[in-house]
Design an enzyme around this catalytic site. Structure first.
Site, PDB file in Angstrom:
ATOM      1  N   ASP B  36      81.168  27.967  33.993  1.00  0.00           N
ATOM      2  CA  ASP B  36      80.364  29.180  34.139  1.00  0.00           C
ATOM      3  C   ASP B  36      79.073  29.113  33.329  1.00  0.00           C
ATOM      4  OD1 ASP B  36      82.129  30.159  35.898  1.00  0.00           O
ATOM      5  OD2 ASP B  36      82.722  31.924  34.782  1.00  0.00           O
ATOM      6  N   ASP B 274      35.291  42.390  55.476  1.00  0.00           N
ATOM      7  CA  ASP B 274      36.057  41.156  55.636  1.00  0.00           C
ATOM      8  C   ASP B 274      37.535  41.457  55.866  1.00  0.00           C
ATOM      9  OD1 ASP B 274      35.911  38.327  55.751  1.00  0.00           O
ATOM     10  OD2 ASP B 274      36.985  38.248  53.850  1.00  0.00           O
ATOM     11  N   GLY B 409      39.826  35.913  58.178  1.00  0.00           N
ATOM     12  CA  GLY B 409      39.090  36.525  59.278  1.00  0.00           C
ATOM     13  C   GLY B 409      38.291  35.552  60.124  1.00  0.00           C
ATOM     14  N   LEU B 410      37.408  34.798  59.510  1.00  0.00           N
ATOM     15  CA  LEU B 410      36.542  33.896  60.257  1.00  0.00           C
ATOM     16  C   LEU B 410      37.380  32.838  60.972  1.00  0.00           C
ATOM     17  CD1 LEU B 410      33.733  32.863  60.965  1.00  0.00           C
ATOM     18  CD2 LEU B 410      33.813  31.483  58.883  1.00  0.00           C
TER      19      LEU B 410
END
Lengths: 429, 533
Positions: B36, B274, B409-410
């Site tokens: 353990d 953006d 985004g682009l």
């Protein structure tokens, strides 16, 4: 080094060194951990642990990212209702196994692996395995062994697993060599190739990659161990009439040569032929080790118990890398199995069996070794105190046996020392 | 019995370890078998702690079973006190020791140790890690804290941060800073960074900040009862929640909730053009309830995503989880089975997954970007740099973390424009996803006939196409299911991969609805117009 008379080495070895036996808190894995490499080796096997959430969490923590690769292991987690009535547990298990086998029809071998909870409530997994074997025959064979922490330590899980398979192996009267212990595939292939070049055969492996390739065993079988933690498997094979070839373990150039020579002698291979086959790989191994021995030479090393590999590894580090072992801790000491390595290990270190971790840490602090080999629960705390550590589990998970890995094995130990030197330079600059 | 491959939570004694390891001066004596101790490495490796967790295990073995184990426990407890001289000790049993029925509390009590010994009762076969942490901290507060006169200046306690908590280290620092801006000092932050002596003086704070309900609610309720301290109900995750939190604190203290927000950048980042392409991106949330509920609010109201699925693995918080999901018109997924989560994600076809380490891997399998918002997490989510989730800096961190895995985004526009380009096609995936770009072979003559049968030629093999996993029946059409015509199938491949699954689903749904048996290019575009928003 002399092949014929290792006992005549200049020092007396550690065979008769009194062993420091300790009991107390142990900082080790339980045998369930063996599943993590065994399931990769046996490609049509599934390991079903019958245990608690702790067992599942242990496997998940120890397996790391492997857990995400649809592994062939899992845990049947005991719930409150399983503990209340034991009859129920067998029905539950049958149902879970049936579901599992429907989902994974490619499974040929199923291991019911006992854990601490299943052992304590005395769930009879041996009978369950028999019953399930009958239910799912002939497609699936069901075995049982215990990987519980109360009975097994780390690599002993593999021992328990292989020992459980031995009584079920087919009988044979053929004279065959059986190589025992799970090796990474690449190392297994190198081992088989060396034996083939020596003209030794037929050679069988335990464990085999698939159920169909399982070896047979009988009175003419001789077997060699490639791992030192196979005490029960050793005993089980002897009960089947097989004969053990004691040898140093194939770590480093010397270990590999002695191991191969022990086998070669049994099969009546001439020294000339042996030398011709081993000369080139021996030279390669010696050269690869030498690159790291420069870092390791003269440094002291302290082993915490972990895998039972400690004695052969200490022998390798002492004799081929020039290190001085201060303490060699091992969870168990099978003198009959590690004897040849103990003979070669230069006199001096404390040989300890078992553990009381706090006391052992006190000894480690007092000894102030250059390198400490220990588990991951201790490594970072010791590093933070200024010690250099090598975490031991990697020695089980990395290909380290036989000639071509000798350099890699030495590198595992030299890397932390080199790193320490690099980083201290950076801080000083 | 329940077959399990992956667990979101460990056993409850690991939760107790998280409390003990977060503190100093506290020692945990755990009645447990050999093995353990594996849990130690969660702390020394994943959290990279530089000391051993303050836990002594009895590590009993098979030969000890019987009367011996009780003595073993007593010796371990006595030795642990002698060696570590803790201010207080907690004692308990792991799952196996629970079965052998020694009584750690009674045994330790009989030793008469010169420090408080607090017994823990953690039912291993019913409860899990979070319960273990919550209960341990609760018992510590119950045993050690007591009513005290309030401090002269306004102070509070911060409750719930533990070892191995997701960003707990930096959240405590960030919330401390935030409270400082209002003129409030922190009396005790616990368990993380505290001692038993600190727990004793918790009563002198004016109120409590409950950072993590999963691990601190029991203690918060206990302190409310014994010390009369109110506690905060809003968790400051996200901009809106942080402001609400400040108002809540203001109402408890009478101080002004207006603080300096000059370092808060999420609102402007999110408002800038953006970010427009983020609008309505489909997001699936899974983790612990607190983080998921907070993340849903951030996703929907601060970044402008569409929440298409949410759920948690901790049943204890199913009720608030269900209520929160309802607000988004969703049915909460309450499960600790990752296969159910995988199915739910595949069905929802999100463009972003926010989840745990497991969802990261589900995302990898399905080819969907993912960010981590909740435990359990691996070593990479215990970063060296300052990276809170809470407060204003937390909001900044969250914006960066969630947006990063998305196609920017682009890049998204170019992918749409040149979606048939041989080296910049959709299957190549965004460069920062890892994995090597899959250059598309230009087939000499496209064997179009085979496309209709559902089998794609090798040049068109699409490793990132998740639509197949999502609709396994698509390869073997059921009777009455609409069939894709070859041309339509080709047209579908032109749709960027991250919306293809949704487009396929919508088209098939539309075709079924209209009773169209064969999906043509026309059907595809009719469906597109039908579902247009």
């Amino acid at each position: 080094m002399s092949l014929d008379s290792p006992a005549l080495a200049p020092n007396r070895g550690c065979r008769d060194t009194p062993v420091l036996k300790e009991r107390g808190q142990r900082e080790v894995f339980c045998g369930l951990t063996g599943i993590i490499w065994l399931h990769r080796k046996m490609q049509d096997a599934f390991f079903l642990v019958v245990g608690s959430r702790t067992c599942a969490h242990l496997l998940q923590s120890a397996a790391g990212v492997m857990i995400f690769a649809e592994p062939r292991f899992g845990t049947a987690i005991l719930e409150e209702k399983d503990l209340a009535g034991l009859a129920d547990a067998n029905t539950e298990l049958d149902r879970e196994v049936a579901r599992l086998l429907t989902r994974r029809p490619d499974i040929k071998q199923l291991f019911l692996v006992g854990s601490c909870p299943s052992e304590v409530i005395k769930l009879d997994l041996a009978r369950a395995a028999e019953r399930l074997s009958g239910l799912h025959a002939p497609h699936v064979r069901v075995y049982n062994y215990s990987g519980s922490g109360i009975e097994t330590t780390f690599t002993q899980g593999e021992d328990a697993c292989l020992a459980a398979m031995v009584p079920t192996l087919a009988s044979t009267t053929a004279r065959e060599l059986l190589v025992v212990g799970a090796l990474p595939d690449v190392v297994e292939d190198q081992c088989l190739s060396l034996l083939a070049q020596l003209g030794i055969g037929p050679v069988r492996m335990l464990p085999a990659r698939r159920a169909a390739d399982l070896p047979a065993v009988g009175p003419e079988t001789v077997f060699a161990l490639v791992q030192p933690f196979l005490g029960d498997t050793h005993a089980a094979l002897i009960r089947r009439g097989a004969r053990h070839l004691p040898a140093a373990f194939p770590f480093g150039e010397e270990g590999t040569t002695l191991w191969l020579w022990a086998v070669a002698q049994e099969f009546g291979i001439s020294r000339d032929h042996f030398d011709a086959v081993t000369a080139a790989p021996r030279a390669r191994a010696a050269k690869a080790v030498a690159a790291h021995a420069a870092t390791l030479n003269g440094k002291s090393v302290f082993f915490f118990p972990d895998s039972q590999l400690e004695i052969p590894l200490a022998r390798f580090l002492a004799r081929e890398c020039g290190m001085t072992p201060l303490e060699v801790g091992t969870p168990f000491l099978h003198a009959a199995i590690t004897g040849p390595d103990l003979d070669l290990l230069p006199e001096g270190p404390v040989i300890s069996e078992g553990q009381d971790v706090d006391r052992q840490l006190d000894r480690q602090h007092a000894a102030a070794p250059d390198l400490t080999v220990c588990g991951l629960g201790l490594a970072n705390p010791l590093e933070a105190q200024g010690h250099t550590t090598k975490w031991a589990i990697e020695l089980v998970f990395t290909p380290v046996h036989f000639y071509e890995q000798a350099g890699d094995l030495a590198a595992l130990f030299s890397r932390p020392l080199r790193r320490k030197a690099l980083l201290s330079k950076g801080v000083a600059a | 019995m329940k077959l399990t491959l992956w667990t979101y939570e460990g056993p409850p004694h690991v939760g107790a370890m998280r409390v003990a390891t977060g503190m100093t001066g506290l020692h945990y004596v755990l009645h447990a078998p050999q093995g353990d101790t594996y849990a130690d490495l969660l702390f020394t490796m994943i959290e990279r702690r530089n000391h051993r967790p303050p836990v002594t295990y009895t590590t009993f073995q098979a030969r000890d079973l019987g009367a011996d184990t009780a003595n073993l426990f007593k010796d371990a407890a006595r030795d642990a006190y002698a060696r570590f001289k803790p201010q207080a000790m907690i004692v308990g049993a792991s799952c196996t020791a629970e079965l052998i029925q020694d009584d750690p509390g009674g045994l330790a009590g009989a030793l008469d140790l010169p420090c408080p010994v607090i017994p823990l009762d953690l039912p291993s076969y019913q409860r899990k890690e979070n319960f273990g942490a919550d209960e341990t901290f609760h018992q510590l507060c119950r045993a050690l804290s007591k009513p005290m006169p309030r401090t002269d200046s306004i102070t509070c306690n911060i409750l719930g941060a533990t070892a191995l908590g997701f960003r707990h280290r930096d959240d405590v620092a960030e919330v401390t800073k935030l409270l400082g801006l209002m003129g409030i000092t922190v009396n005790v932050a616990a368990p993380l960074g505290s001692t038993p002596a600190d727990i004793v003086r918790m009563g002198q704070a004016h109120f409590n900040v409950l950072l993590y309900p999963e691990t601190g609610e029991g203690a918060a309720r206990c302190l409310e009862k014994t010390c009369g301290q109110p506690y905060t109900k809003v968790v400051p995750l996200g901009v809106g929640a942080t402001r609400d939190f400040l108002h809540e604190v203001a109402s408890l203290t009478g101080l002004s909730p207006k603080v300096d927000e000059s370092a808060l950048r999420l609102p402007w980042w999110s408002a800038s053009v953006d970010s427009t392409y983020l609008t309505g991106k489909r997001v699936f949330l899974f983790g612990d309830a607190t983080h998921v509920i907070a993340a849903a609010r951030i996703a929907a109201t601060e970044i402008g995503f569409e929440v298409v699925g949410m759920g948690c693995y901790n049943r204890e918080f199913a009720r608030p989880m269900r209520a929160a999901a309802k607000a988004y018109g969703l049915e909460a997924l309450i499960t600790d089975d990752y296969l159910e989560v995988e199915d739910a994600i595949a069905a929802a076809a999100p463009e972003l997954i926010l989840g745990t380490q497991q969802e990261r891997h589900i995302g990898k399998r399905l080819g969907i970007p993912c960010a981590v918002i909740s435990s359990p997490v691996h070593v990479q989510d215990f970063p060296a740099r300052y990276s809170p989730q809470m407060g204003f800096e937390g909001a900044n961190v969250i914006f960066d973390t969630w947006i990063h895995p998305l196609v920017m985004g682009l890049e998204e526009h170019l992918l749409t424009m040149f979606r048939e380009d041989f080296e910049f096609h959709s299957d190549a995936g965004p460069s920062h996803h890892g994995g090597k770009a899959d250059l598309r072979e230009v087939p000499d003559e496209a064997p179009l006939a085979s496309v209709a049968g559902g089998a794609l030629p090798p040049g068109f093999a699409a490793p990132r196409d998740i639509s197949e996993q999502m609709k396994p029946e698509a390869t073997a059409p059921l009777l009455g299911e609409p069939v894709w015509l070859a041309a339509a199938e080709r047209e579908l491949k032109k749709i960027p991969f991250f919306v293809r699954g949704k487009a396929k689903r919508n088209t098939e749904g539309y075709a079924r609805e209209k009773g169209v048996a064969e999906i043509s290019v026309e059907t595809l575009y009719e469906a597109k117009a039908h579902y247009a928003r």
